[in-house]
Write an enzyme that holds these catalytic residues in place. Structure first.
Site, mmCIF file in Angstrom:
data_model
loop_
_atom_site.group_PDB
_atom_site.id
_atom_site.type_symbol
_atom_site.label_atom_id
_atom_site.label_comp_id
_atom_site.label_asym_id
_atom_site.label_seq_id
_atom_site.Cartn_x
_atom_site.Cartn_y
_atom_site.Cartn_z
ATOM 1 N N ARG A 186 61.840 99.860 144.154
ATOM 2 C CA ARG A 186 60.881 100.945 144.664
ATOM 3 C C ARG A 186 60.166 100.858 145.745
ATOM 4 N NH1 ARG A 186 62.673 105.468 141.493
ATOM 5 N NH2 ARG A 186 62.647 105.101 139.515
ATOM 6 N N SER A 246 60.878 105.669 133.088
ATOM 7 C CA SER A 246 60.939 104.104 132.841
ATOM 8 C C SER A 246 59.762 103.737 132.098
ATOM 9 C CB SER A 246 60.510 103.698 134.298
ATOM 10 O OG SER A 246 59.369 104.235 134.765
ATOM 11 N N PHE A 297 64.722 110.700 129.662
ATOM 12 C CA PHE A 297 64.552 109.136 129.902
ATOM 13 C C PHE A 297 63.417 109.293 131.169
ATOM 14 C CE2 PHE A 297 65.209 105.276 132.689
ATOM 15 C CZ PHE A 297 65.804 104.536 131.574
ATOM 16 N N ASP A 351 69.411 94.581 151.087
ATOM 17 C CA ASP A 351 69.380 95.773 150.344
ATOM 18 C C ASP A 351 70.364 95.518 149.356
ATOM 19 O OD1 ASP A 351 69.030 98.680 149.847
ATOM 20 O OD2 ASP A 351 70.814 98.871 150.832
ATOM 21 N N GLU A 404 76.018 107.230 134.015
ATOM 22 C CA GLU A 404 75.828 108.234 133.125
ATOM 23 C C GLU A 404 77.250 108.860 133.106
ATOM 24 O OE1 GLU A 404 73.481 111.977 133.304
ATOM 25 O OE2 GLU A 404 72.509 110.952 131.558
ATOM 26 N N ASN A 451 67.859 103.691 155.561
ATOM 27 C CA ASN A 451 66.359 103.198 154.942
ATOM 28 C C ASN A 451 66.233 101.592 155.252
ATOM 29 O OD1 ASN A 451 68.843 102.841 153.003
ATOM 30 N ND2 ASN A 451 67.065 102.114 151.347
ATOM 31 N N LYS A 487 69.736 106.573 123.251
ATOM 32 C CA LYS A 487 70.303 105.410 123.970
ATOM 33 C C LYS A 487 69.192 105.069 124.525
ATOM 34 C CE LYS A 487 72.140 108.308 127.574
ATOM 35 N NZ LYS A 487 73.166 108.783 128.495
ATOM 36 N N LYS A 539 61.968 104.140 128.546
ATOM 37 C CA LYS A 539 63.217 103.513 128.342
ATOM 38 C C LYS A 539 64.080 104.066 127.443
ATOM 39 C CE LYS A 539 61.195 99.111 130.109
ATOM 40 N NZ LYS A 539 60.865 97.961 129.771
ATOM 41 N N GLY A 541 65.438 100.514 146.802
ATOM 42 C CA GLY A 541 64.680 101.614 146.273
ATOM 43 C C GLY A 541 64.843 101.811 144.928
#
Length: 1436
Positions: A986, A713, A711, A521, A666, A1015, A740, A716, A855
């Protein structure tokens, strides 16, 4: 016939005990959950009206991870133990000896060893399972607030709870006594000893007596202290008035029912899958941490069901008029799918999706409380559905022993059949001749026709030691000691938490030495889930940051000269609560004088050079280089301070600002801006407040938030559109776009004329990426008002469109995100666990393939791959994505990857690989093409041909297709085998387990899975060896693991030292165990030639009886405990040596047969030399013939000495313990012979009485022992001497060096320093990977699009299309649509409580107005300066 036998054996070996006792519970049918409503009549059994139908009875919330119950322990454990063929054989032999005709000694004494073996193993298994039961009790007895009183009823039927195995062994909750809360470290250690399950660790909910009990009043919606506890011991209410009012009662998790309404508070875990009714936030939004489910570290936003938001108090929830029911689909493993609907009492139906449901295993964050209704409990929750039953793991060595035992059983059967046949032939030949030994053989149970069969059965008993029962108990004892060696190893002891490495399964120690694949992981295992703002490049200048003490929690605001500091009285405090923030309202963020580290941010940022440049910019002359760079600094830090969705809170204890963000990176960005002096002071609706070092007169700057381009994926990037609000400035009303994102996305949207700046920034980005840092590129532009108004209208239309809304919004967003001005880039370190890169590099040196299953999103996974050395600096990345309809199919992507990068691998020529007719038709319209994206020119012509190897990156969507059928699985596995490493992103918990099983079953390789979260449980259980990390954040996956470690870096020593040692020791011990028994059985076998094959013993029986208990047991135990293939510091310094262990060199059928052959040859030497020495001429001085037990005693002593010395010869290091073990059996057999020979028959029957008189005075005795022992051991000694002298292995050389130079530094011998040290064949060169990389590195090819690019470290984690963002977007869209443009231009200062602004620089006005205007026009991104004064003043 052989194939049939092999098939039966394979079926027996693969028999799965769990299938009998842990059958997978099928998910129930769709359900309707009735809340405060009676069940409908059709829910009841028509025959028994009081009983609810079985399909409407829901499982309890009790979750059990243990293997046994009181009822199943005995049968299941015996079945597990009788998977060993040897145990079945010994049971059959013991049963035979209960018949008097076959009895040799007491039948009870015969079966006693088997009972001891079974009992000791059962006790060990039982002890391990007791710990699991204790852990289950810990989690099942966690507490939650459940609505009760006020007439609330829950009639949903629940199944009964299972009885625990150790209910009486675990103390019940002690109510009424206060306990002192332990420190986190102490609690972790205590929980580790009990193997605490994931949900039980560090959920800040206290025990019953530690939580102040509150009863929610019926009328005023306030919570108050009763003064009396609501719940007393035994569950009775002390205050009877409270029991009639609606209130929250503390209830243990396992008593939670479907349909219960619960209240969860901040930092507490959710005990079941819960539908949100209301939250503490104005917008009914809740933030949750889901890393236990999907491994993602960023917070997710969830919202309440719109039809239930009025249920915000106990009184409202208990009111009959608010009753409702929820129609749910059947339980499903998909974490991202929920199909349900709420039906209120008036018949209105409201859809429920995954954004309204809180899953078990997640934790509430940044939200004071949540009220919800329980939909699924226990085994129906998604986290449990994604985990499997606790498996019964067997080591590879144990599995390999079964065929070897089977071979010995076949040899035994052949020996018995030969004895039976020859005896029958001889009896039938000599009985008619009147042979005296056959006199009377005419009985029904004793005649020449059946005596052959009886002799064969007797032979099974005579030669039964060829399968040693003591071997199993010896292995169990040795493995237990090896587990203790691991526990007491100080090198893998974590002093910070006082935690040792713990072996939870004692029978897998040798598997640690054979690991070929590691599945890891990411979050909490490789990383700390903590960020550090390390470096940045601004205007072509790099700021590396100063080293700061991570212990500094608070940094004062304003690390700049006094004259530039901001007055804290310039803006009045807000009277409103932030629309999403859950933090306390006092003290006010506008008056805070310090910044506290955000959660998951390790340190504040500071840089002396940056501070000097800011100071120089403040004093700079207009148009000077310092002034121009100051503008860059101004814009750069402003973008960081404003382009985000973080919230501002104030720590009530310190009064310092603390930022709360959905992702750690962030928060790190916003905090870094604040550390520099650009302090984000908060948001009041759409008005943002900013403090900067360049603010005019120290006033706060304010900005109106117009739009957020979120934002994703695919995009980007993230952008915000702001309007400056300052009626005293010419900049009032100007609109700015701040962006950004990924370097390639931002750079291709820049305005022309920035080529040199772009080139410099790209070089810096490559440098950052080479250090494994996560990068973001920043840019901005000024948007003309007319252009913005036209765009805003199109954007609003796109947001409300019914068809293709997402595509329309993306297209309109892309329109305005062009002609940007580059500012620079950031570099954040996702702090790794200590020693992770070095550990992964060394494990790769050991030729262990490492797969990362996470994930997190693709960019994050790749960034961690770089920082951990999983992806080499010159490696090529192959990306396989799962896309929607119209995209390149996953199978086609994999096929193209093989064709492009591995054309010579032979995969394409294999049967079953390739497109069938259906796939050909599907792919005709979507051929894979190389797409020119504007950045492909940066890759170079040698993309895919770089000197490094290949790393495959595949996402969860692609895995869903790749694991769908055997054809996809086969191609995926073959493609992955060609790569140095694999990263799966993912992925769901179930997919993690499926990937592990794919490699485990498809390749037959030894697998190890390591993780720290719930998980990871399925993956840990699916692997051959599961390792749980019990870090500072809790023990998470430890409960389901085989080994518990505190740090990932400890895995290196666990495998390279303890695994290598354990496998070498156990393998050597087992083959020597078989050998020493064969030498004994061999002597008995050769004697059959001279006793008419009658299955008689040649030794006096006690010599045979004590063979495995006294004479020969110590040396093999010594090998198992104290042998060292080479010293530990050598194994740690030279990971390449692990390949000897990984390649199974220490145990196997070939080695087993060699040792069996040795035993047979040595038994022949012992028997025949001694037999003919004593029988040719008498050894007695009186001339009489020798007694059988005279020469057989010599054979017994010689056999013991040969076996023990031969075992000693096979050790690699002679320590005091080895000397003791080898000598012990020899001393005992000599002492026993001497004492036993002088015991007179008057005491008890002693068949060797007088042997001391005849043997110890005989030259034959001494000469025979000396001769046969030397001759028997000589071949092995010569072979070892020849090999060490002429064909030494690297291990032999290492031992030679240690002997002659104990202080030798073996780190110098790394990478082939030892002569002829062969390293595993690999495309990856660690030396090249550790050097400073070139700017072009790690090319990546996305097989779904054909796009090639260079990885420069881009990564940014945040929730995509989250509920919180959707609400914010909706508010902004509605406001801008309703308010006319002219009304939005300006506001009076009194109307603005919080504000944002882009910082200005202080400059001296030296040049003429025209000169100044010319200079400003050269930087179009900067707002115009204010003309109000001619002295140093704020400018953009």
């Amino acid at each position: 016939m052989p194939s049939t036998l092999a098939a039966w054996y394979t079926k027996f070996a693969d028999f799965n005990v769990e299938s009998l006792f842990a059958r997978k519970r099928e998910p129930g049918p769709p359900r309707t959950v009735f809340v405060n409503q009676p069940l409908p009549p059709d829910y009841y059994d028509p025959k028994k009206h009081a009983r609810v139908r079985k399909e409407h009875v829901y499982c309890s919330n009790q979750v059990i991870t243990s293997k046994y119950t009181v009822i199943t322990f005995l049968p299941r454990n015996l079945l597990e133990q009788f998977r060993r063929i040897a145990n079945i054989f010994f049971l059959a032999i013991a049963i035979l000896q209960f018949f008097h005709i076959f009895s040799t000694v007491s039948p009870g004494l015969v079966i006693l060893p088997l009972l001891i073996v079974l009992s000791i193993t059962a006790l060990k298994d039982g002890y391990e399972d007791v710990k699991r039961h204790q852990s289950d009790r810990n989690v099942n007895y966690s507490q939650v607030r459940v609505l009760t009183g006020g007439g609330f009823t829950n009639e949903n039927a629940m199944a009964g709870k299972s009885k625990t195995f150790v209910r009486a062994m675990v103390p019940k909750f002690r109510r009424g006594k206060k306990r002192v809360k332990k420190g986190r470290g102490d609690a972790d250690v205590e929980n580790l000893q009990h193997g605490a399950p994931p949900e039980a660790i560090h959920t800040d909910g206290a025990a019953l007596e530690a939580i102040p009990t509150r009863t929610e009043a019926g009328g005023d919606d306030t919570e108050f202290e009763d003064g009396e506890p609501v719940e007393e011991a035994g569950g009775l209410f002390h205050h009877h008035g409270a029991s009639r009012r609606p209130h929250w009662k503390m209830t243990i998790w396992e008593d939670l029912r479907v349909g219960d309404i619960v209240k969860i508070k901040e930092d507490e875990s959710f005990p079941a899958d819960i539908l949100i009714c209301s939250t503490s936030e104005e917008e009914n939004v809740a933030f949750v941490e889901t890393k236990n489910l999907d491994g993602e570290t960023n917070l997710k936003s969830r919202n309440a069901c719109p039809a239930l938001t009025h249920l915000d108090s106990a009184r409202a929830c208990a009111a009959k008029e608010n009753a409702f029911h929820v129609e749910c689909d059947r339980p499903d493993t998909n974490l991202y799918k929920v199909n349900a609907a709420v039906v209120t009492s008036d018949g209105r139906k409201t859809a429920v999706d995954t954004n309204m449901v809180l899953l078990r295993g997640t934790v509430l964050r940044n939200t004071q409380w949540v009220i919800g209704v329980v939909l699924f409990t226990g085994e129906d929750t998604k986290i449990v559905l994604n985990s499997g039953a606790t498996p019964s793991k067997r080591s590879r060595v144990e599995r390999q022993m079964n065929p070897q035992v089977f071979i010995n059983l076949l040899i035994l059967a052949v020996m018995a059949i030969v004895c039976g046949i020859v005896d029958a032939v001889l009896e039938q030949r000599y009985f008619p001749m009147g042979a005296p030994w056959l006199y009377g053989d005419t009985q029904s149970d004793d005649n020449i026709h059946i005596n052959g069969l009886i002799t064969a059965i007797f032979a099974l008993i005579t030669f039964q030691n060829i399968v040693p029962i003591s071997l199993y108990i010896s292995i169990e004892g040795v493995r237990t000691c090896q587990a203790l060696f691991i526990y007491f190893d100080k090198e893998i002891y974590y002093e910070k938490t006082g935690q040792a490495t713990l072996a939870r399964s004692w029978n897998l120690s040798d598997d640690l030495g054979q690991i070929e694949y590691i599945f890891s992981d990411k979050t909490g295992t490789l990383t700390q889930n903590a960020m550090v703002f390390r470096e940045c490049t601004i205007g072509g200048r790099v700021y590396h940051g100063d080293e700061r003490d991570a212990e500094d929690e608070i940094a004062p605001i304003g690390t700049i000269p006094e004259e530039a500091r901001v007055s804290r009285s310039s803006s009045p405090p807000s009277a409103k609560k932030s629309d999403v923030s859950t933090s306390t309202e006092s003290p006010d963020p506008l008056s805070a004088g310090a910044v506290k580290k955000a959660e998951h941010v390790l340190a504040h940022f500071s840089d002396a050079g940056l501070l000097a440049d800011i100071t120089a910019a403040q004093r700079a002359v207009s148009g000077s280089p310092e002034d121009r760079h100051g503008r860059m600094l101004n814009g750069f830090w402003t973008v960081l301070a404003l382009c985000h969705t973080a919230l501002v809170s104030v720590d009530p204890e310190t009064g310092a600002i603390q930022y709360k963000a959905q992702s750690p990176d962030e928060a790190a960005l916003v905090q870094a801006a604040a550390d520099v002096g650009f302090v984000f002071r908060g948001r009041d609706r759409e008005i943002l407040t900013l403090q900067t070092p360049f603010s005019h007169d120290g006033a706060y700057e304010r900005y109106e938030l117009l739009n957020i381009l979120d934002f994703t994926s695919a995009r980007k990037r993230m952008s915000v559109i702001l309007r400056k609000v300052d009626e005293h400035s010419e900049d009032d009303g100007k609109v700015y776009l701040l962006s950004k994102g990924a370097d390639n996305v931002i750079i291709e949207r820049l305005s022309p004329g920035q080529d040199d700046f772009v080139k410099t920034t790209e070089e810096h980005l490559s440098e950052f990426a080479s250090e494994g840092l996560r990068t973001l590129t920043l840019a901005y532009k000024v948007v003309p008002e007319s252009q913005y108004e036209a765009w805003a209208k199109r954007y609003h239309e796109a947001t409300v469109s019914l068809d293709n809304r997402e595509e329309n919004v993306e297209a309109v967003s892309d329109e305005i995100e062009h002609d940007l001005h580059l500012l620079g880039a950031t570099a954040i370190e996702d702090r790794l666990q200590d020693g992770v890169p070095e550990t992964i590099a060394d494990l790769k040196e050991a030729d262990i393939k490492i797969w990362v299953l996470t994930g997190d999103k693709l960019e994050t996974a790749i960034a961690i791959g770089h920082s951990t050395n999983l992806i080499g600096r010159d490696d090529n990345i192959i990306i396989i994505r799962g896309r929607g309809d119209g995209a390149t199919p996953v199978y086609m992507q994999m096929l193209n990857a093989v064709e492009d990068f591995f054309p010579d691998s032979g995969i394409l020529q294999e049967d079953g690989i390739g497109l069938d007719e259906t796939q050909q038709e599907q792919t005709d319209g979507v051929p894979l093409q190389r797409v020119n994206t504007g950045v492909s020119s940066l890759v170079g012509h040698n993309n895919g041909e770089r000197p490094g190897g290949f790393v495959l990156v595949i996402d969860g969507g692609a895995l869903t297709h790749a694991l769908a059928d055997e054809k996809h699985k086969t191609l995926l596995l073959k493609l992955a085998m060609q790569c140095e490493g694999v990263i799966c992103c993912r992925v769901s918990p179930l997919q993690k387990a499926l990937v592990v099983k794919l490699v485990k079953d498809g390749v037959g390789a030894m697998t190890l899975a390591i993780g720290d979260g719930a998980n990871d449980v399925s993956m840990i259980q699916a692997a051959d060896v599961g390792v749980g990390i019990s870090g500072e954040e809790g023990l998470q996956a430890v409960n389901s693991s085989d080994y518990a470690i505190a740090q990932f870096r400890f895995l290196k020593r666990l495998l390279l030292v303890h695994g290598h040692w354990s496998y070498a020791r156990n393998g050597n011990m087992i083959v020597n165990f078989f050998y020493k028994n064969v030498i004994c059985i061999g002597v008995l076998w050769w004697f059959q030639i001279y006793c008419a094959w009658s299955s008689q013993y040649v030794f006096e029986y006690t010599y045979l009886l004590f063979w495995n208990t006294f004479w020969t047991i110590a040396p093999v135990i010594g090998i198992g405990l104290f042998d060292r293939i080479v010293d530990d510091h050598v194994l740690m310094a030279m990971p390449e040596l692990y390949r000897h262990s990984k390649n199974h060199e220490y145990f196997g059928t070939k080695l087993f047969l060699i040792y069996m052959f040795d035993g047979v040859v040595q038994s022949a030497i012992i028997f025949f030399l001694i037999f003919y020495s004593f029988m040719t001429t008498s050894s007695r001085p009186d001339g009489y013939d020798v007694y059988q037990y005279e020469f057989s005693t010599v054979m017994a002593i010689a056999a013991v000495m040969t076996a023990d010395l031969f075992n000693g010869l096979n050790t690699h290091v002679w320590t005091a313990w080895i000397f003791f073990a080898v000598a012990l059996g020899i001393v005992l057999v000599w002492a026993y012979t001497a004492i036993y020979s002088i015991i007179a028959p008057g005491w008890f029957t002693t068949p060797i009485y007088g042997n001391d008189h005849y043997l110890f005075r005989s030259a034959y005795f001494w000469f025979s022992i000396l001769l046969v022992v030397v001759l028997a051991c000589l071949p092995r000694f010569i072979a070892k001497a020849y090999k060490n002298s002429f064909h030494p292995s690297d291990l032999d050389r290492a031992r030679w060096i240690i002997k002659h130079d104990p202080d030798h530094d073996f780190s110098q011998e790394k990478h082939g320093g030892l002569t002829k040290l062969q390293r595993p064949v690999s495309r990856f060169s660690r030396r090249s990977s550790m050097r400073r990389p070139s700017l072009l590195h790690a090319s990546r090819t996305d097989m779904s699009t054909g796009i090639c690019s260079v990885h420069r470290g881009f990564d940014f984690a945040t929730e995509e299309n989250g509920v919180s963002m959707q609400r914010m977007q909706s508010h902004l869209s509605e406001r801008h649509h309703l308010v006319p443009p002219q009304k939005r231009r300006r506001r009076k200062p009194s109307e603005l409580i919080h504000s944002f602004s882009i910082p200005h620089t202080f400059r001296r006005k030296k040049h003429s107005e025209e000169s100044s205007r010319t200079n400003e026009e050269s930087l179009p991104a900067s707002p115009p300066r204010s003309p109000r004064r001619s002295q140093p003043q704020p400018l953009p």
